[in-house]
Write a protein that holds these residues in place. Structure first.
Motif, PDB file in Angstrom:
ATOM      1  N   THR A  13       0.728  -0.830  -0.410  1.00 30.41           N
ATOM      2  CA  THR A  13       0.098  -0.061  -0.106  1.00 30.41           C
ATOM      3  C   THR A  13       1.179   1.041   0.005  1.00 30.41           C
ATOM      4  O   THR A  13       1.698   1.523   0.260  1.00 30.41           O
ATOM      5  CB  THR A  13      -0.840  -0.085   0.967  1.00 30.41           C
ATOM      6  N   VAL A  14      -0.290   1.943  -0.295  1.00 29.14           N
ATOM      7  CA  VAL A  14       1.055   3.826  -0.010  1.00 29.14           C
ATOM      8  C   VAL A  14       1.403   3.877   1.162  1.00 29.14           C
ATOM      9  O   VAL A  14       2.819   4.487   1.546  1.00 29.14           O
ATOM     10  CB  VAL A  14       0.045   4.929  -0.442  1.00 29.14           C
ATOM     11  N   GLN A  15       1.220   3.474   1.836  1.00 26.29           N
ATOM     12  CA  GLN A  15       1.934   3.626   3.401  1.00 26.29           C
ATOM     13  C   GLN A  15       2.960   3.149   4.057  1.00 26.29           C
ATOM     14  O   GLN A  15       3.719   2.786   5.131  1.00 26.29           O
ATOM     15  CB  GLN A  15       0.375   3.699   5.033  1.00 26.29           C
ATOM     16  N   HIS A  16       2.544   1.361   3.355  1.00 31.93           N
ATOM     17  CA  HIS A  16       3.858   0.801   3.496  1.00 31.93           C
ATOM     18  C   HIS A  16       4.562   0.339   5.168  1.00 31.93           C
ATOM     19  O   HIS A  16       5.063   0.699   5.559  1.00 31.93           O
ATOM     20  CB  HIS A  16       5.761   1.020   3.092  1.00 31.93           C
ATOM     21  N   GLU A  17       3.043  -0.638   5.479  1.00 32.80           N
ATOM     22  CA  GLU A  17       2.980  -0.856   7.110  1.00 32.80           C
ATOM     23  C   GLU A  17       3.874  -2.371   7.067  1.00 32.80           C
ATOM     24  O   GLU A  17       3.838  -2.812   6.421  1.00 32.80           O
ATOM     25  CB  GLU A  17       1.671  -0.824   6.610  1.00 32.80           C
ATOM     26  N   LYS A  18       4.594  -1.859   8.218  1.00 34.24           N
ATOM     27  CA  LYS A  18       5.413  -3.886   8.721  1.00 34.24           C
ATOM     28  C   LYS A  18       4.592  -5.009   8.299  1.00 34.24           C
ATOM     29  O   LYS A  18       3.126  -4.688   8.969  1.00 34.24           O
ATOM     30  CB  LYS A  18       6.098  -4.026   9.422  1.00 34.24           C
ATOM     31  N   MET A  19       4.679  -5.608   7.749  1.00 31.32           N
ATOM     32  CA  MET A  19       3.172  -6.851   7.720  1.00 31.32           C
ATOM     33  C   MET A  19       4.268  -7.966   8.753  1.00 31.32           C
ATOM     34  O   MET A  19       3.808  -8.271  10.049  1.00 31.32           O
ATOM     35  CB  MET A  19       3.309  -7.090   6.670  1.00 31.32           C
ATOM     36  N   PHE A  20       5.437  -8.341   8.457  1.00 33.00           N
ATOM     37  CA  PHE A  20       6.258  -9.427   9.674  1.00 33.00           C
ATOM     38  C   PHE A  20       7.419  -9.596   9.032  1.00 33.00           C
ATOM     39  O   PHE A  20       8.140  -8.693   8.115  1.00 33.00           O
ATOM     40  CB  PHE A  20       5.427 -10.608   9.226  1.00 33.00           C
ATOM     41  N   ALA A  21       8.535 -10.278  10.335  1.00 29.29           N
ATOM     42  CA  ALA A  21       9.745 -10.314   9.741  1.00 29.29           C
ATOM     43  C   ALA A  21      10.501 -11.504  10.564  1.00 29.29           C
ATOM     44  O   ALA A  21       9.573 -12.181  10.863  1.00 29.29           O
ATOM     45  CB  ALA A  21      10.618  -9.431  10.857  1.00 29.29           C
ATOM     46  N   ILE A  22      11.534 -11.550   9.426  1.00 25.70           N
ATOM     47  CA  ILE A  22      11.922 -13.101   9.162  1.00 25.70           C
ATOM     48  C   ILE A  22      13.485 -13.355   9.989  1.00 25.70           C
ATOM     49  O   ILE A  22      14.448 -12.761   9.218  1.00 25.70           O
ATOM     50  CB  ILE A  22      12.200 -13.937   8.208  1.00 25.70           C
ATOM     51  N   ILE A  23      13.750 -13.506  10.973  1.00 23.41           N
ATOM     52  CA  ILE A  23      15.364 -13.293  11.954  1.00 23.41           C
ATOM     53  C   ILE A  23      15.883 -14.636  11.354  1.00 23.41           C
ATOM     54  O   ILE A  23      15.072 -15.484  12.299  1.00 23.41           O
ATOM     55  CB  ILE A  23      15.129 -12.859  13.368  1.00 23.41           C
ATOM     56  N   TYR A  24      16.928 -15.187  10.760  1.00 28.52           N
ATOM     57  CA  TYR A  24      17.207 -16.651  10.219  1.00 28.52           C
ATOM     58  C   TYR A  24      18.484 -16.576  10.578  1.00 28.52           C
ATOM     59  O   TYR A  24      19.449 -15.363  10.498  1.00 28.52           O
ATOM     60  CB  TYR A  24      16.800 -16.743   8.849  1.00 28.52           C
ATOM     61  N   ILE A  81       9.821 -15.645  13.582  1.00 26.54           N
ATOM     62  CA  ILE A  81       8.917 -14.943  12.486  1.00 26.54           C
ATOM     63  C   ILE A  81       7.824 -13.782  13.540  1.00 26.54           C
ATOM     64  O   ILE A  81       7.660 -14.432  14.759  1.00 26.54           O
ATOM     65  CB  ILE A  81       8.142 -15.739  11.839  1.00 26.54           C
ATOM     66  N   LEU A  82       8.408 -12.382  13.430  1.00 22.38           N
ATOM     67  CA  LEU A  82       7.214 -12.183  14.243  1.00 22.38           C
ATOM     68  C   LEU A  82       6.719 -10.777  13.181  1.00 22.38           C
ATOM     69  O   LEU A  82       6.576 -10.953  12.386  1.00 22.38           O
ATOM     70  CB  LEU A  82       8.178 -10.143  14.301  1.00 22.38           C
ATOM     71  N   THR A  83       5.116 -11.243  13.894  1.00 23.20           N
ATOM     72  CA  THR A  83       4.059 -10.387  13.325  1.00 23.20           C
ATOM     73  C   THR A  83       3.749  -9.261  14.166  1.00 23.20           C
ATOM     74  O   THR A  83       4.140  -9.009  15.474  1.00 23.20           O
ATOM     75  CB  THR A  83       3.116 -11.134  13.281  1.00 23.20           C
ATOM     76  N   PRO A  84       2.686  -8.570  14.094  1.00 20.58           N
ATOM     77  CA  PRO A  84       2.388  -7.326  14.816  1.00 20.58           C
ATOM     78  C   PRO A  84       1.751  -7.790  16.219  1.00 20.58           C
ATOM     79  O   PRO A  84       1.745  -7.342  17.061  1.00 20.58           O
ATOM     80  CB  PRO A  84       1.033  -6.859  14.121  1.00 20.58           C
ATOM     81  N   THR A  85       0.893  -9.489  16.160  1.00 24.47           N
ATOM     82  CA  THR A  85       0.697 -10.100  17.849  1.00 24.47           C
ATOM     83  C   THR A  85       1.697 -11.263  18.355  1.00 24.47           C
ATOM     84  O   THR A  85       1.295 -11.249  19.471  1.00 24.47           O
ATOM     85  CB  THR A  85      -0.483 -10.543  17.907  1.00 24.47           C
ATOM     86  N   ILE A  86       2.784 -11.816  17.474  1.00 21.87           N
ATOM     87  CA  ILE A  86       2.894 -12.656  18.206  1.00 21.87           C
ATOM     88  C   ILE A  86       4.029 -12.564  17.437  1.00 21.87           C
ATOM     89  O   ILE A  86       4.437 -12.532  16.529  1.00 21.87           O
ATOM     90  CB  ILE A  86       2.778 -14.156  17.620  1.00 21.87           C
ATOM     91  N   ALA A  87       4.983 -14.076  18.699  1.00 16.31           N
ATOM     92  CA  ALA A  87       6.722 -13.867  18.083  1.00 16.31           C
ATOM     93  C   ALA A  87       6.730 -15.469  17.625  1.00 16.31           C
ATOM     94  O   ALA A  87       6.445 -16.693  18.732  1.00 16.31           O
ATOM     95  CB  ALA A  87       8.034 -13.442  19.050  1.00 16.31           C
ATOM     96  N   MET A  88       7.627 -16.390  16.574  1.00 15.99           N
ATOM     97  CA  MET A  88       7.087 -17.744  16.694  1.00 15.99           C
ATOM     98  C   MET A  88       8.757 -18.282  16.186  1.00 15.99           C
ATOM     99  O   MET A  88       9.624 -17.113  15.401  1.00 15.99           O
ATOM    100  CB  MET A  88       6.550 -17.715  15.163  1.00 15.99           C
TER     101      MET A  88
END
Length: 393
Positions: A147-158, A177-184
């Motif tokens: 989108t035009v705002q380019h919001e962060k959806m998730f991050a992968i630290i590997y 894997i980090l999302t706006p609510t959980i860390a997996m």
């Protein structure tokens, strides 16, 4: 130019196919190749050479000089935080001080200068305290929506998985894997995600902050890599020419030198019995050091000009120069660092917002708008106290 930004359609979930595609895709491979190359230049490990037998014998690490100069000028004095009247930010600053956040700022600034951007993960430790840690850009993928705002959806630290012997297991990755609510916590093998460990967090967004060096995420010495190569090749050629001059061929004209005479010449460095019509001379390549030095100086000037990093050893920075004269000489450098400062400040505000959200949720401080704080950067420059005192008088 290689894109260092990862975007996917809004609402995309970090499934096995998506994660595997991001880690093993062509964009990631190109980014990792660039990251490794940039880091090699910073660590003085890069070897730009022609075909054999050319070698680089003299490598001047201008990349490290550029990085250290920019980072030192930006954060030689730690950034300070000022709040609007009646706004209390001390609980948050106490957490910063406990973990010496200024050291982390320097690490992030160094990464932005080398790689063009840096990443910081924010987490809650075992003592329920909010903390930050640097994440190597080579070990993280931060995905934004399209989108035009380019919001962060998730991050992968590997990172590559290792076995009991400490050996890297091919095509197997341990990841968070980090999302706006959980860390997996997951393991990726053959395109399949395994593991079910996950913890919810209260940050309200992906707890990763990206620090930018510029809008195009280009490092400080990245635009001058070809000039760095040219400088090192030129310097190495001059060293090689000097070595060859020492080992120059000795030519004999109008006479023949026997094997015993050759041995005597090696030992005594003299020779007798030269015929009157004979001639002895070394065969050497004429070296024009003046032209070589002019070329070296021109390349060096271009390195500093294009990277917008001044050469502090230059005679233009003489100790008797006035403050105004030095400011004019540092104008391009100052403008460059101001651009870096603006992007760095945006990231520090993102970090402040994440910390503030956690502290507000446990009633340790009130919610503070970013507009109510100001982050101040103070330049690490020598001061001319005599000139200032004369102006005041």
């Amino acid at each position: 130019m290689i894109s260092k930004v990862y975007t996917l359609p809004a609402g995309t979930e970090p499934t096995a196919d998506i994660v595997s595609g991001l880690i093993t895709g062509s964009q990631r491979k190109e980014c990792l190749e660039l990251y490794e190359r940039l880091y090699a230049y910073y660590m003085n490990e890069a070897v730009a050479s022609r075909e054999a037998p050319h070698q680089l014998l003299a490598i001047t690490n201008h990349a490290r000089y550029i990085v250290k100069t920019n980072v030192g000028y930006l954060l030689g004095n730690p950034a300070t935080y000022l709040a609007a009247e009646k706004v209390d930010i001390e609980p948050l600053l106490d957490i910063y001080r406990k973990q010496t956040i200024s050291n982390l700022d320097v690490e992030n600034a160094t990464d932005t200068s080398i790689f063009g951007h840096a990443f910081e993960r924010i987490y809650i430790n075992k003592d329920a305290e909010t903390r930050s840690t640097r994440i190597d850009p080579r070990n993280i993928i931060l995905v934004y929506d399209d989108t035009v705002q380019h919001e962060k959806m998730f991050a992968i630290i590997y990172q590559p998985s290792v076995n009991e012997k400490g050996e890297i297991v091919r095509d197997v990755y341990d990841m968070t894997i980090l999302t706006p609510t959980i860390a997996m916590e997951r393991k990726l093998k053959d395109g399949i995600l395994s593991g079910d460990e996950e913890v919810s967090h209260s940050f309200g967004e992906v707890p990763v902050v990206e620090y930018l060096n510029s809008s195009d995420r280009v490092g400080d010495f990245e635009p001058v890599i070809s000039l760095l190569d040219a400088y090192n090749i030129l310097q190495s050629d001059r060293v090689i020419d000097r070595e060859r001059l020492v080992d120059a061929i000795l030519a004999f004209y109008g006479m023949d030198l026997g094997k015993e005479d050759q041995e005597d010449l090696k030992e005594s460095r003299t020779i007798a019995g030269i015929p009157s019509d004979a001639k002895i001379e070394y065969i050497v390549k004429n070296i024009n050091e003046a032209d070589a030095d002019v070329l070296r100086s021109a390349i060096l000037a271009d390195i500093h000009k294009i990277s917008m990093t001044p050469d502090m050893s230059d005679q233009n920075f003489a100790g008797n120069s006035s403050g105004v004269a030095l400011q004019y000489k540092l104008l391009a450098f100052e403008q460059h660092v101001k651009d870096k400062e603006r992007y760095f400040e945006n990231a520090l505000i993102d970090r402040f917002r994440l910390y503030n959200g956690v502290l507000a949720s446990i009633k340790k401080m009130s919610t503070i708008e970013p507009s109510e704080i100001d982050i101040v950067f103070r330049r690490a420059l020598p001061q001319n106290d005599l000139e200032v005192s004369q102006m005041i008088n």
